[in-house]
Write a protein that holds these residues in place. Sequence first.
Motif, PDB file in Angstrom:
ATOM      1  N   HIS A 117       0.838  -1.201   0.000  1.00 31.42           N
ATOM      2  CA  HIS A 117       0.000   0.000   0.000  1.00 31.42           C
ATOM      3  C   HIS A 117       0.872   1.250   0.000  1.00 31.42           C
ATOM      4  CE1 HIS A 117      -3.864  -1.804   0.107  1.00 31.42           C
ATOM      5  NE2 HIS A 117      -3.861  -2.185   1.369  1.00 31.42           N
ATOM      6  N   LYS A 118       1.867   1.258   0.858  1.00 29.42           N
ATOM      7  CA  LYS A 118       2.728   2.440   0.963  1.00 29.42           C
ATOM      8  C   LYS A 118       3.563   2.631  -0.297  1.00 29.42           C
ATOM      9  CE  LYS A 118       3.050   2.653   5.997  1.00 29.42           C
ATOM     10  NZ  LYS A 118       3.936   2.687   7.184  1.00 29.42           N
ATOM     11  N   ASN A 134       6.668   9.434  -0.221  1.00 28.29           N
ATOM     12  CA  ASN A 134       7.817   8.776   0.421  1.00 28.29           C
ATOM     13  C   ASN A 134       7.435   8.099   1.730  1.00 28.29           C
ATOM     14  OD1 ASN A 134       9.719   9.467  -1.590  1.00 28.29           O
ATOM     15  ND2 ASN A 134       9.970  11.507  -0.693  1.00 28.29           N
ATOM     16  N   SER A 135       6.292   7.443   1.731  1.00 29.00           N
ATOM     17  CA  SER A 135       5.798   6.831   2.963  1.00 29.00           C
ATOM     18  C   SER A 135       6.609   5.618   3.394  1.00 29.00           C
ATOM     19  CB  SER A 135       4.328   6.429   2.790  1.00 29.00           C
ATOM     20  OG  SER A 135       4.168   5.477   1.755  1.00 29.00           O
ATOM     21  N   LEU A 136       7.406   5.038   2.473  1.00 26.89           N
ATOM     22  CA  LEU A 136       8.240   3.894   2.841  1.00 26.89           C
ATOM     23  C   LEU A 136       9.521   4.302   3.559  1.00 26.89           C
ATOM     24  CD1 LEU A 136       8.111   1.260  -0.056  1.00 26.89           C
ATOM     25  CD2 LEU A 136       7.302   1.015   2.293  1.00 26.89           C
ATOM     26  N   TYR A 137       9.859   5.585   3.511  1.00 31.54           N
ATOM     27  CA  TYR A 137      11.037   6.049   4.236  1.00 31.54           C
ATOM     28  C   TYR A 137      10.746   6.043   5.732  1.00 31.54           C
ATOM     29  CZ  TYR A 137      13.793   7.675   0.247  1.00 31.54           C
ATOM     30  OH  TYR A 137      14.557   7.737  -0.896  1.00 31.54           O
ATOM     31  N   ASN A 143       2.513  11.316   7.433  1.00 27.61           N
ATOM     32  CA  ASN A 143       1.844  10.247   8.171  1.00 27.61           C
ATOM     33  C   ASN A 143       0.911   9.502   7.233  1.00 27.61           C
ATOM     34  OD1 ASN A 143       0.309   8.609   9.890  1.00 27.61           O
ATOM     35  ND2 ASN A 143       0.420  10.096  11.571  1.00 27.61           N
ATOM     36  N   SER A 144       1.426   8.467   6.580  1.00 22.10           N
ATOM     37  CA  SER A 144       0.632   7.733   5.600  1.00 22.10           C
ATOM     38  C   SER A 144      -0.497   6.947   6.260  1.00 22.10           C
ATOM     39  CB  SER A 144       1.514   6.783   4.782  1.00 22.10           C
ATOM     40  OG  SER A 144       2.167   5.852   5.619  1.00 22.10           O
ATOM     41  N   ALA A 149      -6.295   6.221   6.780  1.00 23.19           N
ATOM     42  CA  ALA A 149      -7.485   6.200   7.625  1.00 23.19           C
ATOM     43  C   ALA A 149      -8.513   7.229   7.146  1.00 23.19           C
ATOM     44  CB  ALA A 149      -7.106   6.458   9.082  1.00 23.19           C
ATOM     45  N   ALA A 150      -8.030   8.413   6.769  1.00 23.50           N
ATOM     46  CA  ALA A 150      -8.933   9.451   6.265  1.00 23.50           C
ATOM     47  C   ALA A 150      -9.574   9.020   4.951  1.00 23.50           C
ATOM     48  CB  ALA A 150      -8.170  10.770   6.084  1.00 23.50           C
TER      49      ALA A 150
END
Length: 440
Positions: A117-118, A134-137, A143-144, A149-150
């Motif tokens: 997903h990220k 860059n959520s995998l960093y 805040n992924s 959630a949103a």
Amino acid sequence: MVLYEEQFATYGKTWEENFLGTTVINTMHSENIQQVATFLFDDFTRNAGSRNVGWPFIGKGITTMDGADWKHSRGIVKPIFARSELSDIEGLGVFVDRLIEMIPTDDRTFDIQPLLHKMFLDVSTEFIFGKSMNSLYPNTTFNSDEFFAAFDEALGGVGKRRLAGAWDRLLLIFDQPWRKAYQKIHAYVDERVKDALDATKVATKGKRSLDSQSGSQPRKYILIDEMAKEIRDPIELRYQTLTVFLPARDTLSILVGNTLFYLARSPQVWTKLCEQALEIDPNTITFESLKSLTDFRNVLWETMRIQGPSGRVIRFAKRDVVLPRGGGEDGESPILVKKGTSVHLNPYCMHHDADIWGPDVHEFKPKRFVGKRLSWEFIPFYGGPRICPANQQVLTHATYTLLRLTRQFRRIENRDPVMEYLELRKMTAQSKNGVQIAFT
């Protein structure tokens, strides 16, 4: 979807019902699906009236509009995908490198679905907005999890409004968590909209395409920048972009996750993919070479057949028409569809039709696609003018990700005590238990 399979098994491949006062024709006949999607395309609409139950979260865009507005939106979006850097394997490789770095190599059980997903959130935001989250960093400031959630809350609110019908206005007034969720999504998109409008202002005023950049390197296509050349209203650009971002957020990650779910239960197929992957020079991978990897392609097609992104497609007849199947005692004669009738096309059940795929229709067997000529009996991306414009990008990215994983890991093992696929349906179906595996 199991309920739909049971209903089709009971009533036939095309049958009629009355749902809350509306006549509904349910069909899994490939001939009917093809007629509605192509030959009778202009005789059907996706909306029964002008009401958009997703408003104000989802506005006018390629997936929500009809008629001239849809054709205009399609005319903007489709060429962008056609020209985009589908062959930019090096760019995609950076994101897959990050994914592989985060995969345990000590035979430890982990759920790869959140990582996928990220990763594909990063990929899609890079292509759509020109700036990856860059959520995998590990040290990312974004805040992924909060963003996911949103998104889930916003999409859930659309589902509640759809079920509420005439009461949706009250939900809009009192459902404050939904309002807060979609406003968070809008805020993120609106910031990118402003950047895109500013970046394309000079090119628009001068009526000069940004394609004419100096240098020999091909330019990087950013979807929102390309759309901003045609759409200068920020609210319209927000909604047009959002309707592309919605399916892009999960479609690829769930496809790859579902594929790994089945491969972990079919280790002999994984081994065969590994053998083919190790024969490939990683420095010569291109868009065209990925298309030639038939074993990988068949694995992805079989995954999409069993757990495809397209469950049901709903259309409403704008005038009286005739569909080729569903009438007569045997259900094989033409059937009249009167104006206002809701026609529910069901590719999922067609993809699980034993008359087409054989008695082992619920088993994962990629070899069933060997030598098979694809037709309207298999439409994971729908078909006709409204076929998913990103279908080639989806297949390319999924194939490349699987290729990299099979080159890196010689063995995949299922670590989920539940062998069957338990469906969790949001915008598309994914495994309720995630994808619990181990790589070695």
